[in-house]
Design an enzyme around this catalytic site. Structure first.
Site, PDB file in Angstrom:
ATOM      1  CD  GLU A 198      14.536 -34.051 -28.524  1.00 26.36           C
ATOM      2  OE1 GLU A 198      14.288 -33.313 -27.696  1.00 26.36           O
ATOM      3  OE2 GLU A 198      14.318 -33.641 -30.176  1.00 26.36           O
ATOM      4  CD  GLU A 199      11.647 -33.533 -33.243  1.00 26.66           C
ATOM      5  OE1 GLU A 199      10.567 -33.208 -32.036  1.00 26.66           O
ATOM      6  OE2 GLU A 199      12.163 -32.867 -33.469  1.00 26.66           O
TER       7      GLU A 199
ATOM      8  CG  HIS B 138       7.829 -29.854 -35.055  1.00 26.86           C
ATOM      9  ND1 HIS B 138       7.544 -30.217 -33.387  1.00 26.86           N
ATOM     10  CD2 HIS B 138       9.613 -29.257 -34.597  1.00 26.86           C
ATOM     11  CE1 HIS B 138       8.916 -30.568 -32.590  1.00 26.86           C
ATOM     12  NE2 HIS B 138       9.911 -30.573 -33.295  1.00 26.86           N
TER      13      HIS B 138
ATOM     14  CG  ASP C  78      14.840 -38.695 -32.957  1.00 25.72           C
ATOM     15  OD1 ASP C  78      15.923 -37.232 -33.127  1.00 25.72           O
ATOM     16  OD2 ASP C  78      13.731 -37.602 -32.453  1.00 25.72           O
TER      17      ASP C  78
END
Length: 396
Positions: free
Chosen positions: A138-139, A363, A80
């Protein structure tokens, strides 16, 4: 078994990079990875002997069963992306406005696809099963791992491994820790309930903004003065929302944030004390509060025996000097839930390169990875899976 494995891996290296660039250009948010899931499925279905299933949502599992019975080794990657507008200038930059692979998941998935392609060609020589776990979400909480586990993705698995490309670490480095790898991560919400009023007569109100500011300040003492200095912990307020008019004292204010820790005792202490501090500050100023604390991902812990095998394989492949044990890092990862199902090892693979200017943090809108790490990851997955098949006793 044909031991010209590295030659076979070299033969798929360009394809692995191409897969990564395709996914990087077409990122999708957590639990919305429909096209990415189809992309992964189509590649796996084109490989010899791999059975494909979807145990939960957009997740994909490929099962490669050898000709002879034996243990089951699982390898996991996530796929993702994040709600970030990319600012890298790459020719394969995101085509989806406001969505970006800013954490390396596109690299993880391409590495695992490369390993699947190499290992599928060795099916006749395999004793046991290699299971390829492609995880969605996952995020974003609650994460995709638990849904995959509930859907049977880990049934019968004897060991599980995974990796994370890590840009703060220079290319060529493999981090294999014997126990702690990544922290548990949780979130909290505090709603301060005061009394609204006119800014010109503040004594008739109970100002939740002023009270919230004191809560924020007092939370900074939690790690500094209540947690053993040899333990690692983070308590951070990342949101403070209140008010809509300059002349109005609002009735409520909301603080949100997150925590990271390793020790279960420290985690329990943090959860309890945030609530006590918030309630105490509010009571001292005539306000009340609602407090919510949600546990998201547990600590990523390696099994020392499995980590030892991975360490030996990595040293053989890349040289002993390239394999290091480093202090655990504070971000969280829901690989932890796979590791609770079977002995596991999660590796950090260096993907930064100062000389190439690849230094942006995870990020971040400028995040990238050195694509030379993809070949390293493919080699590590393939050789480690084969070694674990030889060294693992099947359950039951």
């Amino acid at each position: 078994m044909d031991r010209n494995i590295d030659g076979i891996i070299d033969g798929v290296a360009d394809q692995v990079v191409a897969w990564r660039r395709h996914m990087h250009a077409n990122p999708e948010l957590s639990f919305e990875e429909y096209e990415t899931s189809k992309f992964i499925t189509s590649i796996l279905e084109g490989l010899d002997g791999i059975e494909v299933s979807h145990p939960s949502g957009t997740s994909v599992v490929g099962r490669l069963r050898g000709k002879r019975p034996g243990p089951v080794i699982a390898i996991r990657a996530d796929f993702d992306a994040l709600p970030i507008s990319e600012d890298t200038g790459l020719p394969f930059a995101s085509k989806n406005e406001g969505v970006m692979h800013a954490c390396g998941h596109d690299g993880h998935t391409s590495i695992l696809l490369g390993a699947a392609k190499v290992l599928s060609g060795m099916r006749d020589d395999l004793q046991g099963e290699i299971r390829f776990l492609f995880q969605h979400g996952e995020e974003t909480r609650p994460g995709g791992a638990r849904g995959m586990i509930e859907g049977g993705a880990m049934d019968g698995v004897d060991r599980v491994i995974g990796l994370h490309l890590w840009s703060p670490i220079e290319i060529g480095t493999v981090v294999v820790n014997p126990t702690r790898v990544m922290a548990a991560c949780d979130i909290f919400r505090i709603e301060v309930k005061g009394k609204g009023g006119h800014i010109g007569v503040p004594h008739e109100a109970v100002d939740p903004i002023a009270i919230g500011g004191q809560i924020l300040g007092n939370l900074q003492h939690l790690v500094a003065r209540e947690i053993d200095p040899v333990e690692s912990a983070v308590v951070g307020v990342t949101g403070f929302n209140s008010g809509i008019s300059v002349g109005v004292i609002p009735p409520t204010a909301v603080l949100t944030g997150g925590t990271n820790s390793f020790s279960p005792q420290v985690r329990d202490l943090i959860e309890r004390r945030i609530g006590e501090i918030a309630a105490g500050v509010c009571a001292a100023h005539g306000a009340t509060c609602d407090y919510e604390y949600t546990r998201i991902y547990d600590t990523v812990l390696n099994d020392p025996e499995t980590a030892g095998v991975v360490d030996e394989v990595a040293a053989r492949l890349f040289g002993r000097d390239a394999v290091r044990e480093l202090p655990p890092i504070m971000p969280g990862e829901d690989f932890s839930f796979f590791g609770q199902q079977a002995p596991s090892c999660f590796v950090l693979l260096g993907a930064g390169n100062t000389a190439k200017g690849i230094t942006a943090p995870h990020h971040d809108a400028k995040f990238d990875v050195d694509e030379d790490a993809l070949a390293m990851g493919t080699r590590l997955f393939v050789h480690t899976a084969l070694e674990l098949l030889e060294q693992t006793e099947a359950r039951g």
